[in-house]
Design an enzyme around this catalytic site. Structure first.
Site, PDB file in Angstrom:
ATOM      1  N   GLY A  63      -1.657   0.893  -4.628  1.00 36.26           N
ATOM      2  CA  GLY A  63      -2.868   0.249  -4.128  1.00 36.26           C
ATOM      3  C   GLY A  63      -4.081   0.827  -4.808  1.00 36.26           C
ATOM      4  O   GLY A  63      -4.282   2.041  -4.779  1.00 36.26           O
ATOM      5  N   CYS A 113       0.812  -1.221   0.000  1.00 38.55           N
ATOM      6  CA  CYS A 113       0.000   0.000   0.000  1.00 38.55           C
ATOM      7  C   CYS A 113       0.841   1.264   0.000  1.00 38.55           C
ATOM      8  O   CYS A 113       2.048   1.225   0.198  1.00 38.55           O
ATOM      9  CB  CYS A 113      -0.864   0.022   1.238  1.00 38.55           C
ATOM     10  SG  CYS A 113      -1.717  -1.507   1.545  1.00 38.55           S
ATOM     11  N   TYR A 124       9.459  -3.518  -9.273  1.00 35.59           N
ATOM     12  CA  TYR A 124       8.099  -3.276  -9.754  1.00 35.59           C
ATOM     13  C   TYR A 124       7.293  -2.228  -8.995  1.00 35.59           C
ATOM     14  O   TYR A 124       6.671  -1.360  -9.602  1.00 35.59           O
ATOM     15  CB  TYR A 124       7.324  -4.617  -9.754  1.00 35.59           C
ATOM     16  CG  TYR A 124       5.828  -4.496  -9.930  1.00 35.59           C
ATOM     17  CD1 TYR A 124       5.274  -4.060 -11.135  1.00 35.59           C
ATOM     18  CD2 TYR A 124       4.958  -4.838  -8.892  1.00 35.59           C
ATOM     19  CE1 TYR A 124       3.887  -3.961 -11.290  1.00 35.59           C
ATOM     20  CE2 TYR A 124       3.576  -4.746  -9.046  1.00 35.59           C
ATOM     21  CZ  TYR A 124       3.045  -4.302 -10.240  1.00 35.59           C
ATOM     22  OH  TYR A 124       1.695  -4.209 -10.396  1.00 35.59           O
ATOM     23  N   ASN A 175       1.560   0.052   5.761  1.00 37.21           N
ATOM     24  CA  ASN A 175       2.017  -0.642   4.552  1.00 37.21           C
ATOM     25  C   ASN A 175       2.851  -1.832   5.009  1.00 37.21           C
ATOM     26  O   ASN A 175       3.830  -1.655   5.734  1.00 37.21           O
ATOM     27  CB  ASN A 175       2.865   0.298   3.690  1.00 37.21           C
ATOM     28  CG  ASN A 175       3.550  -0.413   2.521  1.00 37.21           C
ATOM     29  OD1 ASN A 175       4.588   0.021   2.063  1.00 37.21           O
ATOM     30  ND2 ASN A 175       2.997  -1.499   2.041  1.00 37.21           N
ATOM     31  N   GLY A 176       2.448  -3.015   4.606  1.00 37.71           N
ATOM     32  CA  GLY A 176       3.212  -4.208   4.971  1.00 37.71           C
ATOM     33  C   GLY A 176       2.295  -5.347   5.327  1.00 37.71           C
ATOM     34  O   GLY A 176       1.102  -5.331   5.006  1.00 37.71           O
TER      35      GLY A 176
END
Ligand SMILES: O=P(O)(O)OC[C@H]1O[C@H](OP(=O)(O)OP(=O)(O)O)[C@H](O)[C@@H]1O
Ligand SMILES: NC(=O)CC[C@H](N)C(=O)O
Ligand SMILES: [Mg+2]
Length: 562
Positions: free
Chosen positions: A31, A2, A263, A105-106
């Site tokens: 996201g 995210c 990416y 995030n994670g």
């Protein structure tokens, strides 16, 4: 993977929501499932807008008017734990103690243990399957333990230490304490990125922003910025506007997820001192050198075998161009990308991903007909994209189709923020390179070596501190930036290793077998519920223990708006 954002403006009469919204547009690629903003205004009142969808769908003009206050958080969600339910959109909020919101995030790998702890030890109700809700409640329970009517920075750091000690996995987070300030922290391995930026204003005051990627900070005029270190936290109280940093727990390693460079991240971001763009160029160079060698080994000249190098838009374009230049073979944009279709890999279900590839990419026969082509992609994960584009290349008349990946074959689960809990869904799982070629329909597949990939990210990419300042301080003079509060305790060691578990099966947080077994079961239950819900168009026949309502009810975390 995210996107997270936090902001606090020096001018307390200003609203920060517009800047958060704009920041979300810069992080949308991280996201696409859900988006959310929470702001804090006068009398510590919190305002929230969140729901499923892209930022521009969720944050309508009307809803933005309701987001008042000079500090706030934002989140762009790509689900890992839990599901795509609206109730799992972030930021999450708890009212006790003090009113805390959090964006994460994670992915936590000891979520089940934490769930039991929440229930049996601290007696907090968790209303969703999201690991981020657990993380927030853990922080809240650590903070509540002091039993104070008002907390200070030192209490917050102590509470964070408690969080770090109980949590396992990847987490880069921004949090906000109502009426107090914003907080940023990063896991002890630095797996997911988070930076802090400082913006000096004409009147000498300073605004602060926390963000997943440097591109947001730069675009919003934050002249100086740096990464938080693994195990480090920062608190910016809105009354002092002086960031305080603390190494809350010792750094266990400095190993960012290498997939950020392959990416996830935007090419124009610099993460942990490494330029994403430059690392992608290196990936193109190394890939070309290895491909040329492979042809040489079988006594073939790559320039005679391949007529044209074609990128698979969007992420691989920079690497593909560099690969073509290094091979001295023409580069052509044979696939045109529909700019209105987003990233396909991060779409929530396989059918959607499959159909999106053809909606997103269109092959031009003029660039394929009668040619031997080398397609270059940044990664081959489930193989959805490669299967489709290889057959599109053949339909467009290609004589031979080679495909090269800028990273090695992905054969193991990603457990730190990408929805790849089921390794059997990976096209590389238990397969040799030749078997992969057969499955995706290529004449031959070429992969980057892991050591080369690591070198691409390390080599020549570590910007020295002073270079970073020069490169990233377009507005204020260097003397001003040297006063920066955020650079004073910077002591980042250079990075020479990364989290590379998707290629090796061994993870920086250690043996994660238990988590993998749990994740597999959770995925199966989610799939079963999804198909049952579709069949029943409701929940009458679902087992009550496992119910996820077809429509989310509105507790604190729902995002249904009219
Ligand atoms: O093997 P797969 O499971 O298909 O996953 C790999 C593909 O997915 C990503 O593209 P995506 O469309 O998500 O984003 P992009 O436009 O940034 O390349 C990535 O760049 C690869 O092309
Ligand atoms: N990709 C992520 O960082 C996701 C964060 C969190 N685990 C969620 O599922 O919402
Ligand atoms: Mg792609």
């Amino acid at each position: 993977m995210c996107g997270i954002l936090g902001i606090v403006l020096a001018d307390q009469s200003q609203n920060c929501a517009a800047e958060l919204f704009d920041g979300c547009l810069f992080l949308q690629h991280r996201g696409q499932d859900a988006a959310g903003i929470v702001t804090c205004g006068k009398r510590a009142r919190l305002y929230q807008c969140k729901g499923n969808g892209m930022a521009s769908d969720v944050f309508t003009q009307q809803r933005m008017l309701g987001l008042v206050g000079n500090m706030g958080l934002a989140h762009l969600r790509y689900p890992t734990a839990g599901s795509s339910a609206t109730s799992e959109a972030q930021p999450f909020y708890v009212n006790s103690p003090y009113g805390i919101a959090l964006s994460h995030n994670g992915n936590l790998t000891n979520g089940e243990e934490l769930r039991t702890y929440m229930d049996e030890v601290v007696h907090r109700h968790i209303n969703t399957d999201s690991d981020s809700e657990l993380l927030l409640n853990l922080f809240a329970s650590e903070l509540a333990a002091y039993g104070k009517s008002r907390v200070n920075n030192s209490d917050l750091f102590k509470a964070l230490k408690g969080v770090f000690e109980k949590v396992r996995g990847a987490y880069a987070c921004v949090a906000m304490l109502a009426g107090y300030g914003i907080i940023g922290f990063r896991d002890p391995h630095g797996i997911r990125p988070i930076l802090i930026g400082e913006r000096l204003k004409d009147d000498g005051s300073k605004d602060y922003m926390l963000s997943s990627e440097s591109v947001v900070l730069k675009a919003h005029g934050f002249q100086v910025y740096r990464d938080l270190l693994p195990g480090e936290a920062v608190i910016i109280p809105k009354n002092t506007m002086k960031p305080e940093f603390k190494q809350v727990v010792p750094m266990q390693s400095y190993t960012p997820d290498i997939f950020e460079y392959v990416y996830f991240a935007r090419p124009d971001s610099v993460l942990d001192g490494i330029s994403v763009y430059r690392s992608r160029l290196e990936m193109g160079t190394k890939l070309a050198q290895n491909i040329a060698k492979k042809f040489e080994k079988v006594d073939l000249d790559v320039r005679k075998e391949i007529d044209v190098v074609i990128p698979v838009p969007d992420t691989s374009r920079h690497s593909a161009l560099q690969c073509a230049n290094t091979l001295n073979i023409p580069y052509r944009e044979g696939f045109i990308k529909n700019r209105y279709v987003g990233r396909t890999f991060i779409m929530p279900d396989q059918k959607q991903r499959q159909s999106s590839v053809r909606r997103k990419l269109n092959a031009m026969a003029s660039e394929f007909y009668g040619k031997s082509v080398l397609l270059v992609d940044d990664s081959i994960v489930r193989g959805t994209t490669s299967k489709e584009i290889i057959s599109m290349a053949r339909e467009a008349g290609a004589k031979k189709v080679y495909i090269a990946s800028c990273c090695p074959a992905i054969r193991y689960n990603h457990i730190y923020g990408i929805d790849l809990a089921d390794n059997r869904a990976l096209v590389g799982y238990n397969k040799s390179d030749d078997q992969i070629s057969d499955v995706i329909g290529a004449d031959q597949v070429f992969y980057q070596n892991l050591q080369d990939l690591i070198e691409c990210c390390v080599k020549d990419n570590q910007l020295k501190d002073h270079e970073m300042e020069l490169a990233l301080t377009p507005v204020v003079s260097r003397d001003d930036t040297l006063d920066s509060q955020i650079l004073t305790n910077k002591s980042a060691p250079p990075i020479d290793s990364f989290e590379v578990g998707v290629f090796t099966g061994s993870y920086v947080t250690g043996d994660e077998t238990e988590y993998l077994t749990f994740a597999e079961k959770a995925r199966a239950v989610n799939e079963m519920l999804k198909s049952k819900a579709k069949l029943n168009r409701g929940m009458e026949s679902l087992d009550i223990e496992d119910v996820k309502a077809a429509v989310d009810i509105s507790i604190f975390n729902s995002g249904d708006y009219n």
